[in-house]
Design a protein around this motif. Structure first.
Motif, mmCIF file in Angstrom:
data_model
loop_
_atom_site.group_PDB
_atom_site.id
_atom_site.type_symbol
_atom_site.label_atom_id
_atom_site.label_comp_id
_atom_site.label_asym_id
_atom_site.label_seq_id
_atom_site.Cartn_x
_atom_site.Cartn_y
_atom_site.Cartn_z
ATOM 1 N N GLY A 193 0.816 -1.207 0.000
ATOM 2 C CA GLY A 193 0.000 0.000 0.000
ATOM 3 C C GLY A 193 0.850 1.256 0.000
ATOM 4 O O GLY A 193 2.084 1.198 -0.143
ATOM 5 N N PHE A 194 0.212 2.385 0.184
ATOM 6 C CA PHE A 194 0.883 3.689 0.152
ATOM 7 C C PHE A 194 1.952 3.804 1.239
ATOM 8 O O PHE A 194 2.984 4.436 1.050
ATOM 9 C CB PHE A 194 -0.160 4.795 0.325
ATOM 10 C CG PHE A 194 0.395 6.178 0.200
ATOM 11 C CD1 PHE A 194 0.718 6.697 -1.048
ATOM 12 C CD2 PHE A 194 0.626 6.950 1.331
ATOM 13 C CE1 PHE A 194 1.249 7.985 -1.172
ATOM 14 C CE2 PHE A 194 1.154 8.233 1.216
ATOM 15 C CZ PHE A 194 1.470 8.746 -0.033
ATOM 16 N N PHE A 195 1.698 3.158 2.385
ATOM 17 C CA PHE A 195 2.629 3.263 3.509
ATOM 18 C C PHE A 195 3.559 2.050 3.618
ATOM 19 O O PHE A 195 4.170 1.814 4.646
ATOM 20 C CB PHE A 195 1.843 3.424 4.817
ATOM 21 C CG PHE A 195 1.072 4.704 4.889
ATOM 22 C CD1 PHE A 195 1.713 5.914 5.110
ATOM 23 C CD2 PHE A 195 -0.300 4.707 4.702
ATOM 24 C CE1 PHE A 195 1.005 7.099 5.175
ATOM 25 C CE2 PHE A 195 -1.022 5.880 4.766
ATOM 26 C CZ PHE A 195 -0.367 7.087 4.999
ATOM 27 N N GLY A 196 3.659 1.266 2.544
ATOM 28 C CA GLY A 196 4.558 0.126 2.540
ATOM 29 C C GLY A 196 3.820 -1.200 2.539
ATOM 30 O O GLY A 196 2.629 -1.261 2.222
ATOM 31 N N THR A 197 4.535 -2.239 2.896
ATOM 32 C CA THR A 197 3.976 -3.590 2.869
ATOM 33 C C THR A 197 3.334 -3.939 4.207
ATOM 34 O O THR A 197 3.929 -3.733 5.267
ATOM 35 C CB THR A 197 5.069 -4.626 2.553
ATOM 36 O OG1 THR A 197 5.643 -4.320 1.282
ATOM 37 C CG2 THR A 197 4.482 -6.031 2.505
ATOM 38 N N ARG A 198 2.126 -4.442 4.118
ATOM 39 C CA ARG A 198 1.407 -4.870 5.325
ATOM 40 C C ARG A 198 1.357 -6.391 5.345
ATOM 41 O O ARG A 198 1.046 -7.033 4.345
ATOM 42 C CB ARG A 198 -0.014 -4.299 5.327
ATOM 43 C CG ARG A 198 -0.897 -4.767 6.473
ATOM 44 C CD ARG A 198 -2.248 -4.091 6.407
ATOM 45 N NE ARG A 198 -3.190 -4.674 7.347
ATOM 46 C CZ ARG A 198 -4.005 -5.688 7.078
ATOM 47 N NH1 ARG A 198 -3.995 -6.223 5.865
ATOM 48 N NH2 ARG A 198 -4.825 -6.158 7.978
ATOM 49 N N LYS A 199 1.669 -6.984 6.494
ATOM 50 C CA LYS A 199 1.646 -8.430 6.643
ATOM 51 C C LYS A 199 0.453 -8.847 7.501
ATOM 52 O O LYS A 199 0.292 -8.373 8.620
ATOM 53 C CB LYS A 199 2.959 -8.934 7.265
ATOM 54 C CG LYS A 199 4.171 -8.689 6.374
ATOM 55 C CD LYS A 199 5.433 -9.295 6.961
ATOM 56 C CE LYS A 199 6.619 -9.096 6.011
ATOM 57 N NZ LYS A 199 7.862 -9.734 6.520
ATOM 58 N N GLU A 200 -0.346 -9.741 6.945
ATOM 59 C CA GLU A 200 -1.543 -10.216 7.635
ATOM 60 C C GLU A 200 -1.340 -11.667 8.088
ATOM 61 O O GLU A 200 -1.034 -12.541 7.288
ATOM 62 C CB GLU A 200 -2.752 -10.131 6.699
ATOM 63 C CG GLU A 200 -4.047 -10.650 7.296
ATOM 64 C CD GLU A 200 -5.183 -10.649 6.292
ATOM 65 O OE1 GLU A 200 -6.210 -11.291 6.582
ATOM 66 O OE2 GLU A 200 -5.041 -10.026 5.217
ATOM 67 N N ALA A 201 -1.491 -11.901 9.375
ATOM 68 C CA ALA A 201 -1.320 -13.241 9.931
ATOM 69 C C ALA A 201 -2.336 -14.206 9.333
ATOM 70 O O ALA A 201 -3.476 -13.837 9.045
ATOM 71 C CB ALA A 201 -1.460 -13.203 11.445
ATOM 72 N N VAL A 202 -1.908 -15.447 9.144
ATOM 73 C CA VAL A 202 -2.779 -16.496 8.607
ATOM 74 C C VAL A 202 -2.814 -17.655 9.606
ATOM 75 O O VAL A 202 -1.766 -18.136 10.040
ATOM 76 C CB VAL A 202 -2.267 -17.008 7.241
ATOM 77 C CG1 VAL A 202 -3.103 -18.194 6.770
ATOM 78 C CG2 VAL A 202 -2.290 -15.884 6.213
ATOM 79 N N ASP A 203 -4.009 -18.084 9.951
ATOM 80 C CA ASP A 203 -4.175 -19.169 10.916
ATOM 81 C C ASP A 203 -4.861 -20.361 10.253
ATOM 82 O O ASP A 203 -6.081 -20.426 10.166
ATOM 83 C CB ASP A 203 -5.014 -18.674 12.114
ATOM 84 C CG ASP A 203 -5.168 -19.729 13.202
ATOM 85 O OD1 ASP A 203 -4.576 -20.812 13.063
ATOM 86 O OD2 ASP A 203 -5.891 -19.463 14.182
ATOM 87 N N LEU A 204 -4.046 -21.296 9.739
ATOM 88 C CA LEU A 204 -4.583 -22.550 9.223
ATOM 89 C C LEU A 204 -4.494 -23.610 10.324
ATOM 90 O O LEU A 204 -3.577 -23.578 11.141
ATOM 91 C CB LEU A 204 -3.814 -23.021 7.991
ATOM 92 C CG LEU A 204 -3.864 -22.115 6.759
ATOM 93 C CD1 LEU A 204 -3.158 -22.779 5.585
ATOM 94 C CD2 LEU A 204 -5.296 -21.771 6.383
ATOM 95 N N ASP A 205 -5.452 -24.523 10.341
ATOM 96 C CA ASP A 205 -5.487 -25.551 11.365
ATOM 97 C C ASP A 205 -5.510 -26.934 10.735
ATOM 98 O O ASP A 205 -6.422 -27.267 9.969
ATOM 99 C CB ASP A 205 -6.721 -25.376 12.263
ATOM 100 C CG ASP A 205 -6.654 -24.110 13.103
ATOM 101 O OD1 ASP A 205 -5.547 -23.779 13.586
ATOM 102 O OD2 ASP A 205 -7.682 -23.440 13.275
#
Length: 200
Positions: A37-49
């Motif tokens: 995005g405009f303010f850089g890279t955003r990392k979103e946690a992923v929870d697989l089970d």
């Protein structure tokens, strides 16, 4: 050489030297979702089970090994990974179920492996999400026998639950059958109901 699993495929539990594969791992691997995005890279946690549902000869549920119940005789879960690989693929799986067939109680006839996306994140959006069957431990991969590349298979797009495959006994010997089926279920309980109605 690892086999890329396809639906309905049978996988031999015999090693290249002719001995039986009695102890092995089923592992799930994935990374965080990155968006720029405009303010850089955003990392979103992923929870697989990753889970294993056990059934007896009458199709009755014996137990379920998952993040809330980490062990049963002959089966051990590595624990819940709530995030995924943050800095790229480290070559190890995020959640692993270790299986020792010699320790499985006699009343258990089938063991079905399931993967759910806890936060309902579409499999197609999750980097390098894969499931594999291998010889080794949680922190050491010796030999990969078979794998599913979920992230690169368009049939898993739009889904948050899948059934990997099942171990089953035939004439006293354990065998493995690939299922590789995405389901419309939204959680583990619903997926187990689907397993009982369609795959046991």
């Amino acid at each position: 050489m690892a086999v890329n699993l396809v639906k309905g495929q049978k996988i031999s539990l015999q090693k290249s030297d002719g001995s039986k594969l009695n102890s092995f791992c089923v592992g799930a691997n994935w990374g965080v979702i990155e968006t720029r995005g405009f303010f850089g890279t955003r990392k979103e946690a992923v929870d697989l089970d990753l889970s294993a549902a056990l059934f007896d000869e009458n199709r009755n549920s014996v137990d379920v090994v998952y993040f809330g119940n980490l062990s049963y005789a002959g089966i051990m879960h590595s624990g819940d990974d709530l995030v995924g690989d943050v800095n790229g693929d480290d070559g190890l799986d995020n959640e692993v179920i270790q299986v020792d067939l010699s320790q499985i109680p006699a009343d258990v006839e089938q063991i079905v492996f399931i993967l759910n996306s806890y936060k309902q994140q579409d499999f197609a959006t999750i980097p390098y999400s894969t499931i594999r069957l291998y010889e080794g431990t949680t922190d050491r991969v010796v030999n990969v026998f078979a794998s599913y590349n979920i992230a690169n298979d368009e049939k898993f797009a739009g889904y948050v639950s899948m059934i990997l495959g099942k171990l089953y006994k035939r004439n006293g010997e354990w065998k493995f059958s690939a299922i590789g089926e995405p389901t419309k279920d939204k959680n583990l309980e619903q997926t187990i109901d689907t397993v009982k109605s369609k795959f046991i």
